[in-house]
Design a protein around this motif. Structure first.
Motif, mmCIF file in Angstrom:
data_model
loop_
_atom_site.group_PDB
_atom_site.id
_atom_site.type_symbol
_atom_site.label_atom_id
_atom_site.label_comp_id
_atom_site.label_asym_id
_atom_site.label_seq_id
_atom_site.Cartn_x
_atom_site.Cartn_y
_atom_site.Cartn_z
ATOM 1 N N ARG A 1 39.141 7.806 87.680
ATOM 2 C CA ARG A 1 40.318 8.641 87.397
ATOM 3 C C ARG A 1 41.589 7.792 87.409
ATOM 4 N NH1 ARG A 1 40.559 13.903 90.572
ATOM 5 N NH2 ARG A 1 39.372 14.585 88.791
ATOM 6 N N GLU A 2 41.696 6.909 88.390
ATOM 7 C CA GLU A 2 42.873 6.039 88.466
ATOM 8 C C GLU A 2 42.925 5.097 87.266
ATOM 9 O OE1 GLU A 2 43.303 5.820 93.333
ATOM 10 O OE2 GLU A 2 41.879 4.496 92.312
ATOM 11 N N ARG B 1 49.034 1.262 97.432
ATOM 12 C CA ARG B 1 48.401 2.364 98.156
ATOM 13 C C ARG B 1 46.990 1.958 98.604
ATOM 14 N NH1 ARG B 1 49.412 6.360 94.681
ATOM 15 N NH2 ARG B 1 47.373 6.327 93.710
ATOM 16 N N HIS B 2 46.265 1.282 97.717
ATOM 17 C CA HIS B 2 44.915 0.833 98.086
ATOM 18 C C HIS B 2 44.967 -0.217 99.200
ATOM 19 C CE1 HIS B 2 41.936 2.799 95.552
ATOM 20 N NE2 HIS B 2 42.902 2.897 94.650
ATOM 21 N N CYS C 1 39.115 -3.472 87.368
ATOM 22 C CA CYS C 1 39.724 -2.420 88.190
ATOM 23 C C CYS C 1 38.699 -1.829 89.152
ATOM 24 C CB CYS C 1 40.312 -1.323 87.312
ATOM 25 S SG CYS C 1 41.845 -1.789 86.470
ATOM 26 N N LEU D 1 39.367 0.696 92.421
ATOM 27 C CA LEU D 1 40.015 1.835 91.781
ATOM 28 C C LEU D 1 38.964 2.807 91.276
ATOM 29 C CD1 LEU D 1 42.823 0.091 89.682
ATOM 30 C CD2 LEU D 1 42.927 0.962 92.011
ATOM 31 N N THR D 2 39.294 4.078 91.318
ATOM 32 C CA THR D 2 38.382 5.098 90.823
ATOM 33 C C THR D 2 38.504 5.186 89.299
ATOM 34 O OG1 THR D 2 40.001 6.888 90.928
ATOM 35 C CG2 THR D 2 38.703 6.450 92.940
ATOM 36 N N LEU E 1 49.816 1.909 92.730
ATOM 37 C CA LEU E 1 48.418 2.230 93.008
ATOM 38 C C LEU E 1 47.768 1.145 93.873
ATOM 39 C CD1 LEU E 1 46.129 4.220 92.293
ATOM 40 C CD2 LEU E 1 45.711 2.838 90.261
ATOM 41 N N SER F 1 44.044 6.901 84.161
ATOM 42 C CA SER F 1 45.489 7.136 84.073
ATOM 43 C C SER F 1 46.224 5.861 83.657
ATOM 44 C CB SER F 1 46.040 7.694 85.385
ATOM 45 O OG SER F 1 45.990 6.735 86.404
#
Length: 121
Positions: free
Chosen positions: A61-62, A86-87, A53, A58-59, A83, A65
């Motif tokens: 935080r992401e 969006r990226h 990830c 992805l961060t 997600l 989740s």
């Protein structure tokens, strides 16, 4: 397995394993009587998931989740899909910005006049 062993199996440095634990992405494992962490074999797949990830941008935080959802037993596919879309949109916007920048730079190549003092023209 201990930290170094888990790190080797997952393909990350040992400090990364410890960091993921501190960040709450990896549950604190039980410790041996001498204080060594004893991770279950399932931790390898979890760290690989986190690593992959991160490779996708992805961060933490992401990722957290997604892991929290997965830990409930629900499939994280729909939120993950949203997600990732969006990226992709963010990457498309950044690529467009970079293309405009490149075009502006190409237009300026060979024309130093904007930087020359008026009498040097």
């Amino acid at each position: 397995m201990r930290v170094a062993e888990l790190a080797r199996e997952a393909g990350v440095p040992p400090d990364t394993v410890r960091y993921y634990e501190r960040a709450g992405l990896l549950a604190p494992p039980p410790r041996t009587s001498s204080g060594y962490r004893q991770y279950p074999a399932s931790a390898t797949a979890r760290i690989r998931f986190i690593r992959d990830c991160r490779g996708l941008g992805l961060t933490l935080r992401e990722i957290s989740s997604l892991l929290a959802l997965r830990d409930t037993g629900e499939c994280p596919c729909e939120p993950a899909d949203e997600l990732l879309r969006r990226h992709m949109a963010e990457i498309d916007a950044e690529m467009a910005r970079l293309a405009r920048l490149r075009s502006d730079l190409a237009d300026m190549v060979g024309t130093c006049s904007p930087w020359c003092p008026p009498e040097g023209r």
